[in-house]
Motif scaffolding. Sequence first.
Motif, PDB file in Angstrom:
ATOM      1  N   ALA A 196       0.816  -1.015  -0.295  1.00  0.00           N
ATOM      2  CA  ALA A 196      -0.720   0.185   0.126  1.00  0.00           C
ATOM      3  C   ALA A 196       1.111   1.266   0.016  1.00  0.00           C
ATOM      4  O   ALA A 196       1.937   1.659   0.334  1.00  0.00           O
ATOM      5  CB  ALA A 196      -1.276   0.569   1.147  1.00  0.00           C
ATOM      6  N   GLU A 240       1.005   5.158   0.998  1.00  0.00           N
ATOM      7  CA  GLU A 240      -0.133   5.926   1.052  1.00  0.00           C
ATOM      8  C   GLU A 240       0.462   7.531   0.567  1.00  0.00           C
ATOM      9  O   GLU A 240       1.177   7.899   0.413  1.00  0.00           O
ATOM     10  CB  GLU A 240       0.041   6.415   2.453  1.00  0.00           C
ATOM     11  N   ASN A 274      -5.067   5.513  -0.323  1.00  0.00           N
ATOM     12  CA  ASN A 274      -3.865   4.671  -0.675  1.00  0.00           C
ATOM     13  C   ASN A 274      -3.966   3.854  -2.327  1.00  0.00           C
ATOM     14  O   ASN A 274      -5.373   3.339  -2.730  1.00  0.00           O
ATOM     15  CB  ASN A 274      -3.866   3.190   0.120  1.00  0.00           C
ATOM     16  N   LEU A 291      -2.932   0.193  -4.051  1.00  0.00           N
ATOM     17  CA  LEU A 291      -2.436  -1.332  -3.873  1.00  0.00           C
ATOM     18  C   LEU A 291      -1.463  -1.038  -5.184  1.00  0.00           C
ATOM     19  O   LEU A 291      -2.456  -1.346  -6.002  1.00  0.00           O
ATOM     20  CB  LEU A 291      -3.212  -1.840  -3.819  1.00  0.00           C
ATOM     21  N   VAL A 331      -7.895   3.511  -2.431  1.00  0.00           N
ATOM     22  CA  VAL A 331      -8.489   2.978  -1.726  1.00  0.00           C
ATOM     23  C   VAL A 331      -8.661   4.015  -0.770  1.00  0.00           C
ATOM     24  O   VAL A 331      -7.839   4.936  -0.260  1.00  0.00           O
ATOM     25  CB  VAL A 331      -8.690   1.703  -1.073  1.00  0.00           C
ATOM     26  N   ARG A 332      -9.745   4.704   0.249  1.00  0.00           N
ATOM     27  CA  ARG A 332      -9.518   5.373   1.084  1.00  0.00           C
ATOM     28  C   ARG A 332     -10.550   4.941   2.047  1.00  0.00           C
ATOM     29  O   ARG A 332      -9.690   5.541   3.081  1.00  0.00           O
ATOM     30  CB  ARG A 332     -10.914   6.534   1.182  1.00  0.00           C
ATOM     31  N   GLN A 333     -10.844   3.917   1.931  1.00  0.00           N
ATOM     32  CA  GLN A 333     -11.355   3.003   3.223  1.00  0.00           C
ATOM     33  C   GLN A 333     -11.327   2.170   3.009  1.00  0.00           C
ATOM     34  O   GLN A 333     -10.865   0.952   2.473  1.00  0.00           O
ATOM     35  CB  GLN A 333     -12.426   3.246   3.315  1.00  0.00           C
ATOM     36  N   VAL A 367      -8.742  -0.330   3.815  1.00  0.00           N
ATOM     37  CA  VAL A 367      -7.417  -0.368   3.475  1.00  0.00           C
ATOM     38  C   VAL A 367      -7.048  -1.448   3.257  1.00  0.00           C
ATOM     39  O   VAL A 367      -6.932  -2.684   1.959  1.00  0.00           O
ATOM     40  CB  VAL A 367      -6.710   0.778   3.325  1.00  0.00           C
ATOM     41  N   THR A 368      -7.457  -2.120   4.653  1.00  0.00           N
ATOM     42  CA  THR A 368      -7.000  -3.723   4.618  1.00  0.00           C
ATOM     43  C   THR A 368      -7.630  -4.766   4.367  1.00  0.00           C
ATOM     44  O   THR A 368      -7.466  -5.915   3.737  1.00  0.00           O
ATOM     45  CB  THR A 368      -6.540  -4.093   6.075  1.00  0.00           C
ATOM     46  N   TYR A 427      -6.881  -4.644   0.035  1.00  0.00           N
ATOM     47  CA  TYR A 427      -5.708  -5.290   0.462  1.00  0.00           C
ATOM     48  C   TYR A 427      -5.769  -6.592   0.242  1.00  0.00           C
ATOM     49  O   TYR A 427      -5.079  -7.308  -0.671  1.00  0.00           O
ATOM     50  CB  TYR A 427      -4.284  -5.317   1.097  1.00  0.00           C
TER      51      TYR A 427
END
Length: 135
Positions: free
Chosen positions: A67, A69, A75, A77, A97-99, A101-102, A105
């Motif tokens: 990721a 940032e 972020n 990916l 992505v903004r929300q 992220v995990t 990912y």
Amino acid sequence: MEAVIESQDSFKQDIRTLPETEQNRVMSSITELPGAFQEDESAFYASHLNQLENIRVGGEYELSLYALEIENGMNVLLTFDEDPIFEKLHITLYKLVRQNVTDAYLSVAEILTKDLEAEFNNNGERNRGTNQSAS
């Protein structure tokens, strides 16, 4: 060292949703990666990329998914692969992505892992077939 940057369709769709100024900021951050890598290879990963999970494929290979940032929780990916033999950096952009992220990912990691495992399995079958014919 030459850098090759490729964008997957999912990334292209994501970035189109941003205003032009943000699109430019994202792309600028991405295009700065090769220079930053060459400038200080030893500190590059710690200072620029975040590997949210250490994911192994086929028991031997570590997935090079990171990721990056950009700002305010945004972020990208991406995979970042160095090919020292051909002196190339290969960067593939998968998602913006903004929300969550995990979650994003892990979703990209799952797709990449399945693709790589299928490739390993196909190569293994081909190699076994080749070995049998050579006997």
